[in-house]
Scaffold this motif. Structure first.
Motif, PDB file in Angstrom:
ATOM      1  N   ASN A  60       0.789  -1.235   0.000  1.00 19.55           N
ATOM      2  CA  ASN A  60       0.000   0.000   0.000  1.00 19.55           C
ATOM      3  C   ASN A  60       0.821   1.284   0.000  1.00 19.55           C
ATOM      4  O   ASN A  60       0.477   2.249   0.655  1.00 19.55           O
ATOM      5  CB  ASN A  60      -0.977   0.014   1.186  1.00 19.55           C
ATOM      6  CG  ASN A  60      -1.924  -1.164   1.152  1.00 19.55           C
ATOM      7  OD1 ASN A  60      -2.507  -1.450   0.131  1.00 19.55           O
ATOM      8  ND2 ASN A  60      -2.044  -1.863   2.268  1.00 19.55           N
ATOM      9  N   GLY A  96      -4.651   2.687   3.309  1.00 19.20           N
ATOM     10  CA  GLY A  96      -4.642   4.119   3.044  1.00 19.20           C
ATOM     11  C   GLY A  96      -3.913   4.988   4.051  1.00 19.20           C
ATOM     12  O   GLY A  96      -3.721   6.171   3.815  1.00 19.20           O
ATOM     13  N   CYS A  99      -0.797   6.727   2.675  1.00 19.83           N
ATOM     14  CA  CYS A  99      -1.036   7.880   1.799  1.00 19.83           C
ATOM     15  C   CYS A  99      -1.289   9.167   2.579  1.00 19.83           C
ATOM     16  O   CYS A  99      -1.030  10.248   2.079  1.00 19.83           O
ATOM     17  CB  CYS A  99      -2.232   7.605   0.887  1.00 19.83           C
ATOM     18  SG  CYS A  99      -1.959   6.243  -0.238  1.00 19.83           S
ATOM     19  N   ARG A 100      -1.779   9.046   3.777  1.00 18.68           N
ATOM     20  CA  ARG A 100      -2.137  10.232   4.555  1.00 18.68           C
ATOM     21  C   ARG A 100      -1.204  10.530   5.703  1.00 18.68           C
ATOM     22  O   ARG A 100      -1.298  11.579   6.331  1.00 18.68           O
ATOM     23  CB  ARG A 100      -3.556  10.030   5.115  1.00 18.68           C
ATOM     24  CG  ARG A 100      -4.560   9.721   4.034  1.00 18.68           C
ATOM     25  CD  ARG A 100      -5.824  10.515   3.988  1.00 18.68           C
ATOM     26  NE  ARG A 100      -5.910  11.742   4.684  1.00 18.68           N
ATOM     27  CZ  ARG A 100      -6.746  11.973   5.702  1.00 18.68           C
ATOM     28  NH1 ARG A 100      -7.535  11.037   6.152  1.00 18.68           N
ATOM     29  NH2 ARG A 100      -6.796  13.149   6.271  1.00 18.68           N
TER      30      ARG A 100
END
Length: 108
Positions: A60, A96, A99-100
């Protein structure tokens, strides 16, 4: 390239199945980057990841950010803040979060 893959498998103790999982999520794109394999091994040691946990952690998008300044400091901060074990951290970084993670205010 194949020499790097074999070296990675040996250094990190991956089974064939774990190696196949690990090579997803951008690792293939970064494998030839200078210092990448050393950084992967360092992460495995620093966080005490088993080969299975390392393969999970690198999914990821971690590979894309692994060499970014401050990324691993943020990962360590998250582990400390939430008291995650290595296994929990590897799982948490999926879905995710990667990504943040560097977004200002995320997890504050």
């Amino acid at each position: 390239f194949l020499d790097k893959v074999k070296s990675l498998q040996t250094q990190c103790g991956f089974t064939s199945k774990q190696l196949a999982s690990f090579m997803g999520g951008g690792v293939v794109c970064r494998l030839m980057d200078e210092g990448f394999l050393d950084k992967v091994k360092s992460v495995q040691t620093q966080y005490g990841f088993t080969s299975k946990q390392l393969a999970s952690f690198m999914k990821n998008g971690v590979a894309a950010r692994l060499m970014d300044e401050g990324f691993l400091d943020k990962v360590k901060s998250v582990q400390t803040q939430y008291g995650f074990t290595s296994k929990q951290l590897a799982s948490f970084m999926g879905g995710g979060v990667v990504c943040r993670l560097m977004d200002e205010g995320f997890l504050d």
